[in-house]
Design an enzyme around this catalytic site. Structure first.
Site, PDB file in Angstrom:
ATOM      1  N   HIS A  95      12.402  48.226  54.821  1.00 18.73           N
ATOM      2  CA  HIS A  95      11.436  48.229  53.913  1.00 18.73           C
ATOM      3  C   HIS A  95      11.887  48.992  52.695  1.00 18.73           C
ATOM      4  CE1 HIS A  95      11.838  52.321  55.745  1.00 18.73           C
ATOM      5  NE2 HIS A  95      10.860  52.711  54.685  1.00 18.73           N
ATOM      6  N   ASP A  97       9.872  51.921  50.260  1.00 19.05           N
ATOM      7  CA  ASP A  97       8.685  52.658  50.082  1.00 19.05           C
ATOM      8  C   ASP A  97       7.734  52.649  48.754  1.00 19.05           C
ATOM      9  OD1 ASP A  97       9.837  54.250  52.262  1.00 19.05           O
ATOM     10  OD2 ASP A  97      10.642  55.715  51.145  1.00 19.05           O
ATOM     11  N   HIS A 250      15.501  50.062  52.669  1.00 10.17           N
ATOM     12  CA  HIS A 250      16.249  50.953  53.765  1.00 10.17           C
ATOM     13  C   HIS A 250      15.860  50.713  54.919  1.00 10.17           C
ATOM     14  CE1 HIS A 250      13.258  53.575  51.950  1.00 10.17           C
ATOM     15  NE2 HIS A 250      12.974  54.242  53.311  1.00 10.17           N
ATOM     16  N   ARG A 265      11.810  65.175  53.255  1.00 10.03           N
ATOM     17  CA  ARG A 265      11.914  63.918  51.949  1.00 10.03           C
ATOM     18  C   ARG A 265      10.936  64.431  51.035  1.00 10.03           C
ATOM     19  NH1 ARG A 265       9.876  58.052  53.032  1.00 10.03           N
ATOM     20  NH2 ARG A 265       8.276  58.221  51.533  1.00 10.03           N
TER      21      ARG A 265
HETATM   22  C1  SIN Z   1      12.385  56.694  55.253  1.00 11.79           C
HETATM   23  O1  SIN Z   1      12.375  57.597  54.422  1.00 11.79           O
HETATM   24  O2  SIN Z   1      12.039  55.502  55.514  1.00 11.79           O
HETATM   25  C2  SIN Z   1      13.318  57.439  56.539  1.00 11.79           C
HETATM   26  C3  SIN Z   1      14.470  57.057  56.415  1.00 11.79           C
HETATM   27  C4  SIN Z   1      15.367  58.114  57.428  1.00 11.79           C
HETATM   28  O3  SIN Z   1      14.854  58.848  58.062  1.00 11.79           O
HETATM   29  O4  SIN Z   1      16.615  57.843  57.586  1.00 11.79           O
END
Ligand code: SIN
Length: 275
Positions: A95, A97, A250, A265
């Site tokens: 996906h 974000d 990602h 994050r």
């Molecule tokens: C995400 O932000 O989609 C998760 C990325 C991760 O946990 O490696």
């Protein structure tokens, strides 16, 4: 500062810089590396939550996450978390974000806080390289097309996460999302053409139903992942990754059942995107 490619067409590992104390020239080099390579990885960083927030503010605004649990002391930091007894992780499918926002977040700064003994890697795929590799007739077919994106089927109370053991920890069940973007955008800083549809949030082309859109969407989703446009990060304590949502997809690999993983994050505000 030294840049080492992680894969032929995606990702760069950056050494010789401390994110918490980098100067303005280094900051500009870091931004340029991320705009070009899609994701940059930094090892052995001392990065407290305060330093994480201060560094993020040097990019511009911070988007407070609508869905993930927030760090109680630092609400700018969202927790991407899986407990040992949970089966489902966050972001465990390809996906990008925030494509469901009219002005999508520029990217994220992800800091490893708790890691499983093995596994829990993250993968990225470069959508500039994906676009370049499309056959000419497919490039012509998508020229000028726009697509509708939403996250409602993912985060609403009857959405995908609500059916899993992540459902209880997520918020924002009543947030409505929806945005229309060109299928091919130009990167706001480099001008490079990028394929801007993704499997998680792109629903249909404008002027077509979901059913009418699916054959071409499926072709684009398959073409978005090539042999050379992906990179994979094995996290270690002190690793920080920063990525560009316009440039990359990602995927957080969920292969560490029975172990905890917790990432901090911060999501960086973006700018208008256009064809
Ligand atoms: C995400 O932000 O989609 C998760 C990325 C991760 O946990 O490696």
């Amino acid at each position: 500062m030294k840049l080492t490619a992680m894969a032929p067409e995606c990702g760069v590992e950056v050494s010789g810089v401390e994110l918490a104390t980098c100067n303005d020239a280094q900051m500009q080099d870091i931004k340029n590396a991320i705009y070009e390579h899609g994701v940059a990885v930094f090892r052995d960083q001392e990065f407290t939550p305060e330093e994480h927030i201060a560094f993020a503010k040097r990019w511009g605004g911070i988007d407070i996450n609508n869905y993930f649990p927030l760090n109680e002391a630092y609400p700018e930091i969202a927790l991407v978390k899986k407990e040992p007894d949970q089966q489902t992780n966050i972001g465990g499918a390809w996906h990008t974000d925030h494509s469901y926002d009219q002005i999508p977040a520029m990217g994220s700064i992800l800091v490893a806080r708790v890691l499983p003994p093995a596994g829990g890697d993250t993968m990225w795929a470069h959508m500039g390289a994906a676009y370049d590799a499309l056959p000419d007739d497919l490039k012509e077919e998508i020229e000028g097309l726009e697509a509708f994106h939403t996250a409602d089927h993912v985060y609403k109370s009857d959405g995908l996460y609500a059916q899993t053991d992540q459902g209880k920890s997520l918020r924002g069940h009543d947030v409505d999302t929806g945005a229309v973007h060109p299928v091919v955008i130009r990167h706001p800083h480099t001008g490079r053409k990028l394929l801007y549809v993704n499997t998680a949030f792109t629903i249909h082309f404008v002027g077509q139903t979901r059913e009418e859109s699916l054959p071409l969407l499926s072709k684009l989703f398959a073409a978005a992942l090539t042999k050379t446009n992906q990179c994979r990060l094995e996290w270690k304590p002190g690793t920080v990754a920063i990525w560009d949502n316009r440039t990359t997809w990602h995927n957080a690999i969920n292969d560490y059942q029975g172990h905890a993983r917790e990432m901090h994050r911060i999501t960086l505000s973006g700018e208008a995107i256009a064809a």
